[in-house]
Design a protein around this motif. Structure first.
Motif, mmCIF file in Angstrom:
data_model
loop_
_atom_site.group_PDB
_atom_site.id
_atom_site.type_symbol
_atom_site.label_atom_id
_atom_site.label_comp_id
_atom_site.label_asym_id
_atom_site.label_seq_id
_atom_site.Cartn_x
_atom_site.Cartn_y
_atom_site.Cartn_z
ATOM 1 N N THR A 1 0.850 -1.176 0.000
ATOM 2 C CA THR A 1 0.000 0.000 0.000
ATOM 3 C C THR A 1 0.890 1.231 0.000
ATOM 4 O O THR A 1 2.036 1.187 0.453
ATOM 5 C CB THR A 1 -0.963 0.032 1.201
ATOM 6 N N SER A 2 0.359 2.336 -0.525
ATOM 7 C CA SER A 2 1.080 3.609 -0.575
ATOM 8 C C SER A 2 0.300 4.644 0.224
ATOM 9 O O SER A 2 -0.920 4.764 0.061
ATOM 10 C CB SER A 2 1.246 4.089 -2.020
ATOM 11 N N LEU A 3 0.992 5.369 1.074
ATOM 12 C CA LEU A 3 0.369 6.407 1.889
ATOM 13 C C LEU A 3 0.783 7.769 1.355
ATOM 14 O O LEU A 3 1.966 8.109 1.369
ATOM 15 C CB LEU A 3 0.769 6.246 3.358
ATOM 16 N N ARG A 4 -0.189 8.512 0.873
ATOM 17 C CA ARG A 4 0.075 9.838 0.302
ATOM 18 C C ARG A 4 -0.203 10.896 1.354
ATOM 19 O O ARG A 4 -1.336 11.019 1.822
ATOM 20 C CB ARG A 4 -0.823 10.073 -0.914
ATOM 21 N N TYR A 5 0.840 11.633 1.734
ATOM 22 C CA TYR A 5 0.603 12.670 2.716
ATOM 23 C C TYR A 5 1.146 14.003 2.259
ATOM 24 O O TYR A 5 1.805 14.114 1.246
ATOM 25 C CB TYR A 5 1.116 12.278 4.102
ATOM 26 N N PHE A 6 0.828 15.013 3.037
ATOM 27 C CA PHE A 6 0.967 16.396 2.618
ATOM 28 C C PHE A 6 2.026 17.087 3.465
ATOM 29 O O PHE A 6 3.191 16.738 3.399
ATOM 30 C CB PHE A 6 -0.418 17.066 2.689
ATOM 31 N N ASN A 7 1.671 18.011 4.317
ATOM 32 C CA ASN A 7 2.648 18.737 5.132
ATOM 33 C C ASN A 7 2.698 18.120 6.528
ATOM 34 O O ASN A 7 1.753 18.263 7.306
ATOM 35 C CB ASN A 7 2.267 20.216 5.217
ATOM 36 N N VAL A 8 3.794 17.450 6.827
ATOM 37 C CA VAL A 8 3.951 16.738 8.097
ATOM 38 C C VAL A 8 4.677 17.662 9.077
ATOM 39 O O VAL A 8 5.743 18.207 8.759
ATOM 40 C CB VAL A 8 4.736 15.434 7.895
ATOM 41 N N VAL A 9 4.113 17.823 10.280
ATOM 42 C CA VAL A 9 4.647 18.803 11.226
ATOM 43 C C VAL A 9 4.635 18.234 12.640
ATOM 44 O O VAL A 9 4.094 17.167 12.905
ATOM 45 C CB VAL A 9 3.818 20.119 11.181
ATOM 46 N N GLY A 10 5.226 18.998 13.555
ATOM 47 C CA GLY A 10 5.200 18.637 14.960
ATOM 48 C C GLY A 10 6.255 17.618 15.338
ATOM 49 O O GLY A 10 7.134 17.266 14.552
ATOM 50 N N SER A 11 6.147 17.135 16.568
ATOM 51 C CA SER A 11 7.061 16.115 17.061
ATOM 52 C C SER A 11 6.364 15.315 18.156
ATOM 53 O O SER A 11 5.568 15.866 18.923
ATOM 54 C CB SER A 11 8.340 16.739 17.620
ATOM 55 N N ALA A 12 6.679 14.030 18.226
ATOM 56 C CA ALA A 12 6.160 13.177 19.294
ATOM 57 C C ALA A 12 7.263 12.761 20.249
ATOM 58 O O ALA A 12 7.018 11.972 21.162
ATOM 59 C CB ALA A 12 5.495 11.937 18.698
ATOM 60 N N ASP A 13 8.466 13.277 20.032
ATOM 61 C CA ASP A 13 9.611 12.944 20.869
ATOM 62 C C ASP A 13 10.561 14.136 20.829
ATOM 63 O O ASP A 13 10.965 14.561 19.749
ATOM 64 C CB ASP A 13 10.311 11.682 20.341
ATOM 65 N N PRO A 14 10.936 14.689 21.975
ATOM 66 C CA PRO A 14 11.810 15.865 21.958
ATOM 67 C C PRO A 14 13.177 15.611 21.344
ATOM 68 O O PRO A 14 13.895 16.563 21.033
ATOM 69 C CB PRO A 14 11.934 16.227 23.444
ATOM 70 N N ALA A 15 13.508 14.336 21.130
ATOM 71 C CA ALA A 15 14.797 14.013 20.516
ATOM 72 C C ALA A 15 14.742 14.054 18.994
ATOM 73 O O ALA A 15 15.776 13.927 18.333
ATOM 74 C CB ALA A 15 15.265 12.629 20.965
ATOM 75 N N VAL A 16 13.550 14.238 18.420
ATOM 76 C CA VAL A 16 13.396 14.186 16.965
ATOM 77 C C VAL A 16 12.634 15.424 16.493
ATOM 78 O O VAL A 16 11.543 15.711 16.989
ATOM 79 C CB VAL A 16 12.643 12.921 16.516
ATOM 80 N N TYR A 17 13.215 16.133 15.538
ATOM 81 C CA TYR A 17 12.552 17.320 15.016
ATOM 82 C C TYR A 17 12.831 17.447 13.520
ATOM 83 O O TYR A 17 13.726 16.794 12.981
ATOM 84 C CB TYR A 17 13.022 18.579 15.758
ATOM 85 N N ASP A 18 12.054 18.275 12.856
ATOM 86 C CA ASP A 18 12.161 18.457 11.409
ATOM 87 C C ASP A 18 13.358 19.362 11.109
ATOM 88 O O ASP A 18 13.398 20.517 11.548
ATOM 89 C CB ASP A 18 10.879 19.078 10.871
ATOM 90 N N THR A 19 14.323 18.836 10.360
ATOM 91 C CA THR A 19 15.518 19.612 10.020
ATOM 92 C C THR A 19 15.526 20.071 8.566
ATOM 93 O O THR A 19 16.542 20.537 8.063
ATOM 94 C CB THR A 19 16.785 18.781 10.293
ATOM 95 N N SER A 20 14.399 19.944 7.878
ATOM 96 C CA SER A 20 14.342 20.321 6.467
ATOM 97 C C SER A 20 14.572 21.819 6.278
ATOM 98 O O SER A 20 13.991 22.638 6.991
ATOM 99 C CB SER A 20 12.984 19.945 5.872
ATOM 100 N N PRO A 21 15.381 22.195 5.283
ATOM 101 C CA PRO A 21 15.567 23.611 4.979
ATOM 102 C C PRO A 21 14.463 24.184 4.100
ATOM 103 O O PRO A 21 14.534 25.355 3.698
ATOM 104 C CB PRO A 21 16.903 23.623 4.232
ATOM 105 N N ASN B 1 10.779 23.196 4.603
ATOM 106 C CA ASN B 1 9.430 23.090 5.169
ATOM 107 C C ASN B 1 9.067 24.310 6.014
ATOM 108 O O ASN B 1 9.920 24.916 6.659
ATOM 109 C CB ASN B 1 9.311 21.824 6.016
ATOM 110 N N LEU B 2 7.778 24.654 6.044
ATOM 111 C CA LEU B 2 7.330 25.885 6.684
ATOM 112 C C LEU B 2 7.654 25.936 8.177
ATOM 113 O O LEU B 2 8.201 26.936 8.671
ATOM 114 C CB LEU B 2 5.819 26.061 6.477
ATOM 115 N N PHE B 3 7.317 24.892 8.916
ATOM 116 C CA PHE B 3 7.524 24.937 10.367
ATOM 117 C C PHE B 3 8.997 25.172 10.723
ATOM 118 O O PHE B 3 9.295 26.098 11.496
ATOM 119 C CB PHE B 3 7.003 23.658 11.025
ATOM 120 N N PRO B 4 9.930 24.370 10.221
ATOM 121 C CA PRO B 4 11.331 24.633 10.593
ATOM 122 C C PRO B 4 11.841 25.981 10.084
ATOM 123 O O PRO B 4 12.684 26.600 10.740
ATOM 124 C CB PRO B 4 12.104 23.465 9.980
ATOM 125 N N LEU B 5 11.355 26.444 8.949
ATOM 126 C CA LEU B 5 11.768 27.765 8.466
ATOM 127 C C LEU B 5 11.343 28.862 9.448
ATOM 128 O O LEU B 5 12.121 29.776 9.756
ATOM 129 C CB LEU B 5 11.163 28.035 7.086
#
Length: 325
Positions: free
Chosen positions: A169-189, A191-195
């Motif tokens: 199966t393929s899961l199509r998703y859009f803008n993924v944000v937030g965090s469920a663990d303080p050790a993991v965060y979005d580092t993308s240069p 994406n809107l949230f990290p920008l």
């Protein structure tokens, strides 16, 4: 029961690894660390550093850990950059997926959850995107994800009469944000949230690209979904493949409502306590007014739902980013 997560040291992949562990499944990770971080992989989780283009590495990892199935997250995900680097994009996303499928066939592994993208739809002119909408990707990235879905479909047909027929199966998703663990965060240069987070941390004013769109407040409207919900859907999909329950070839993990960029900015100021007025700059070419998807089919099969408010999404992402300083 062991599942291999390709790209499991990345922002989304690392959350999936944690969700698998929470569900009593044993994750294994392959990642070349081109955009991932080894410290995102939980202690005790087997980690193979290398590219999915290395067929021997993928097959050896599958065999060494008696892998039940693969959650294929690894890939090059930047749609805008893919226009300038189409060959790199296709190498990572198309050839990479082909190699993973080839290694799976050799190792007798017959279940795969593919992280696809809303980019397969391009810029549809509808209020709500559904799975049966025509696929018209507008970038090499979107094309590569659609071809990845085709590869799964065709391999399933080719192996239908074999000892290990492919289930997928393929899961199509859009803008993924937030965090469920303080050790993991979005580092993308990109994406809107990290920008926005980086701008606030550096004392700069966040930007809005265009405020003259045909939306209630003039700014783009998009789906924003919490990474923990995305991770949970991958786990349920893996479980469904294992139990042999019926499963669709693709699901949209959409919010059904969408949020505007201005709404995001207002929440950023409210949650962080840093007051600002976003700088309005010209539109970016090709940005549509609104792209929002339903998640009805995924809700039916994958227990998909949006469990987080906008403020909760912002707060979890902001706290994880600040914890990393």
């Amino acid at each position: 029961m062991t599942w291999l997560v390709t790209g499991g040291a990345g922002y989304i992949g690392a959350h999936i690894v944690r969700a698998l562990g929470d569900a009593g499944l044993s994750p294994v990770v392959i990642d070349d660390l081109s955009s991932g971080h080894e410290e995102f992989v939980p202690a005790g989780v087997p980690f193979a550093r290398g590219t999915i283009l290395d067929r021997d590495l993928v097959e050896q990892t599958l065999r060494a850990h008696d892998v039940e199935g693969v959650i294929h997250v690894a890939g090059f995900k930047y749609a805008g950059v893919s226009v300038a680097r189409p060959l790199h994009t296709f190498a990572q996303n198309v050839e990479g997926t082909r190699v993973v499928l080839e290694a799976m066939e050799a190792a007798g592994v017959s279940k795969i959850v593919f992280s696809s993208s809303a980019a397969v739809y391009g810029t549809p002119d509808v209020d709500l995107v559904t799975e049966d909408l025509p696929k018209r990707p507008a970038s090499p990235y979107g094309e590569s994800k659609l071809i990845g879905e085709w590869l799964l479909r065709d391999q399933a047909v080719a192996t239908a009469g074999s000892e290990h027929p492919l289930r997928h199966t393929s899961l199509r998703y859009f803008n993924v944000v937030g965090s469920a663990d303080p050790a993991v965060y979005d580092t993308s240069p990109h994406n809107l949230f990290p920008l926005v987070f980086e701008a606030l941390l550096e004392g700069r004013t966040p930007r809005i690209y265009g405020d003259d769109y045909a939306t209630p407040d003039g700014t783009n409207v998009r789906d924003y979904v919490h990474v923990a919900d995305i991770a949970a859907a991958h786990v349920v999909a893996a479980q469904r493949l294992t139990t042999g329950e019926p499963i669709e070839p693709a699901y949209n993990l959409g919010s059904h409502n969408g949020l505007s960029v201005r709404q995001i900015m207002d929440a950023m100021a409210r949650v962080t306590g840093i007051g600002f007025t976003a700088e309005i700059t010209p539109r970016r070419p090709g940005d549509p007014d609104r792209i929002v998807a339903t998640g009805d089919v995924a809700a039916r099969d994958l227990d998909w739902r949006n469990r987080y408010t906008l403020d909760e999404m912002v707060r979890s992402g902001w706290e994880a980013r600040r914890a990393a300083r």
